[in-house]
Design a protein around this motif. Structure first.
Motif, mmCIF file in Angstrom:
data_model
loop_
_atom_site.group_PDB
_atom_site.id
_atom_site.type_symbol
_atom_site.label_atom_id
_atom_site.label_comp_id
_atom_site.label_asym_id
_atom_site.label_seq_id
_atom_site.Cartn_x
_atom_site.Cartn_y
_atom_site.Cartn_z
ATOM 1 N N MET A 1 -0.272 -2.252 9.866
ATOM 2 C CA MET A 1 -0.969 -0.981 9.701
ATOM 3 C C MET A 1 -2.404 -1.102 10.192
ATOM 4 O O MET A 1 -3.000 -2.171 10.149
ATOM 5 C CB MET A 1 -0.940 -0.556 8.227
ATOM 6 C CG MET A 1 0.417 -0.049 7.764
ATOM 7 S SD MET A 1 0.409 0.607 6.081
ATOM 8 C CE MET A 1 0.370 -0.940 5.171
ATOM 9 N N ARG A 2 -2.944 0.028 10.635
ATOM 10 C CA ARG A 2 -4.334 0.103 11.080
ATOM 11 C C ARG A 2 -5.096 0.984 10.097
ATOM 12 O O ARG A 2 -4.697 2.123 9.828
ATOM 13 C CB ARG A 2 -4.414 0.664 12.491
ATOM 14 C CG ARG A 2 -3.686 -0.173 13.530
ATOM 15 C CD ARG A 2 -3.711 0.528 14.868
ATOM 16 N NE ARG A 2 -5.085 0.679 15.366
ATOM 17 C CZ ARG A 2 -5.456 1.644 16.205
ATOM 18 N NH1 ARG A 2 -4.588 2.554 16.616
ATOM 19 N NH2 ARG A 2 -6.706 1.699 16.624
ATOM 20 N N PHE A 3 -6.191 0.466 9.571
ATOM 21 C CA PHE A 3 -6.922 1.154 8.515
ATOM 22 C C PHE A 3 -8.205 1.771 9.074
ATOM 23 O O PHE A 3 -9.032 1.086 9.683
ATOM 24 C CB PHE A 3 -7.251 0.183 7.389
ATOM 25 C CG PHE A 3 -6.038 -0.373 6.704
ATOM 26 C CD1 PHE A 3 -5.445 0.304 5.647
ATOM 27 C CD2 PHE A 3 -5.477 -1.576 7.130
ATOM 28 C CE1 PHE A 3 -4.325 -0.207 5.020
ATOM 29 C CE2 PHE A 3 -4.357 -2.092 6.504
ATOM 30 C CZ PHE A 3 -3.773 -1.404 5.440
ATOM 31 N N PHE A 4 -8.384 3.061 8.824
ATOM 32 C CA PHE A 4 -9.552 3.789 9.300
ATOM 33 C C PHE A 4 -10.252 4.478 8.131
ATOM 34 O O PHE A 4 -9.641 5.259 7.398
ATOM 35 C CB PHE A 4 -9.150 4.866 10.312
ATOM 36 C CG PHE A 4 -8.765 4.337 11.654
ATOM 37 C CD1 PHE A 4 -9.670 4.318 12.702
ATOM 38 C CD2 PHE A 4 -7.489 3.851 11.885
ATOM 39 C CE1 PHE A 4 -9.311 3.829 13.952
ATOM 40 C CE2 PHE A 4 -7.116 3.365 13.120
ATOM 41 C CZ PHE A 4 -8.033 3.354 14.156
ATOM 42 N N LEU A 5 -11.541 4.180 7.951
ATOM 43 C CA LEU A 5 -12.366 4.940 7.029
ATOM 44 C C LEU A 5 -12.925 6.132 7.788
ATOM 45 O O LEU A 5 -13.274 6.010 8.971
ATOM 46 C CB LEU A 5 -13.530 4.094 6.504
ATOM 47 C CG LEU A 5 -13.244 3.152 5.327
ATOM 48 C CD1 LEU A 5 -12.342 2.004 5.762
ATOM 49 C CD2 LEU A 5 -14.553 2.610 4.759
ATOM 50 N N ALA A 6 -12.991 7.271 7.128
ATOM 51 C CA ALA A 6 -13.523 8.453 7.799
ATOM 52 C C ALA A 6 -14.263 9.333 6.804
ATOM 53 O O ALA A 6 -13.940 9.378 5.614
ATOM 54 C CB ALA A 6 -12.406 9.248 8.471
ATOM 55 N N ASP A 7 -15.272 10.022 7.324
ATOM 56 C CA ASP A 7 -16.001 10.990 6.502
ATOM 57 C C ASP A 7 -16.470 12.115 7.414
ATOM 58 O O ASP A 7 -16.959 11.856 8.524
ATOM 59 C CB ASP A 7 -17.207 10.341 5.816
ATOM 60 C CG ASP A 7 -17.874 11.298 4.835
ATOM 61 O OD1 ASP A 7 -17.412 11.372 3.687
ATOM 62 O OD2 ASP A 7 -18.848 11.971 5.223
#
Length: 223
Positions: A1-7
């Motif tokens: 899996m590829r984990f992306f933080l976003a805001d």
């Protein structure tokens, strides 16, 4: 899996509002930054004064910025992929604005939901409250901005992994475990046992309260 933080920061909180700022970063399983991006976004509509008062973004600041579509295209649609996990605080909000650029099979990890499970005795589970409680450093200059919020989010996520002794993948499973809620967490009946709430009040909460916590909805529906 590829984990992306976003805001994202937006022109308001209504369903027809738009993004005016975005920050994201891809992280490894070891919570190290791999790639990242940031931009002011031209939302194509005026920024509501109440939103501007919080995020500090004005119409003049975004006038020459790319639209969200233009930005995502320029970045080669970083959030798209079947193996993507979007990580955000109160993630349903950010996901609402970003889902058009994500695969239908993408997963969402909400640090608000996790905080309610990992820190049940916190005064509340707002990101700023958690940051103060956990000793996370917050830049005053970037407070309430997408890039500043993202930096805080990553620090909180690291603490969550440490405190729970779980990996990012394991946090996905923790998030899916329903919380057992026995008392009303807000409103005029705050602290009262769910089983003793007036039936009319329960019906009202279920039908009228927007963005009701899903675990609370399940608990109230079972009464």
């Amino acid at each position: 899996m590829r984990f992306f933080l976003a805001d994202v920061e937006t022109t308001g909180i209504k369903v027809d509002d738009s993004v005016c700022e975005i920050a994201w970063c891809e992280i490894s399983e070891d919570l190290e930054r791999i790639n990242q991006g940031y931009s002011l976004i031209n939302p194509g509509k005026p920024i509501h004064y109440a939103a501007s008062a919080v995020n500090g973004i004005t119409d003049e600041m975004v006038a020459s910025s790319p639209t969200l579509e233009e930005y995502m295209e320029a970045e080669n649609y970083p959030l798209h992929g079947d193996d993507v996990v979007l990580i955000a605080h109160s993630a349903s909000f950010d996901y609402r604005f970003l889902k058009s650029y994500m695969s239908e099979s993408a997963k969402v990890l909400c640090t608000l939901k996790l905080a309610r499970r990992l820190y049940p005795d916190a005064e509340n589970h707002k990101q700023a409250t958690l940051a103060a409680m956990l000793g996370v450093k917050v830049s005053r200059e970037k407070a309430h901005g997408a890039d500043g919020d993202l930096s805080v989010l990553l620090q909180i996520l690291k603490r969550m992994c440490k405190d729970s002794e779980c990996s990012l993948t394991e946090l996905l499973h923790i998030q899916a475990i329903p919380r057992k809620i026995v008392t009303m967490p807000f409103g005029k009946h705050k602290g009262q046992k769910l089983s003793s709430l007036p039936a009319s009040y329960v019906k009202w909460v279920l039908s009228e309260v927007k963005n009701l916590d899903e675990d609370l909805r399940i608990a109230l529906s079972a009464i």
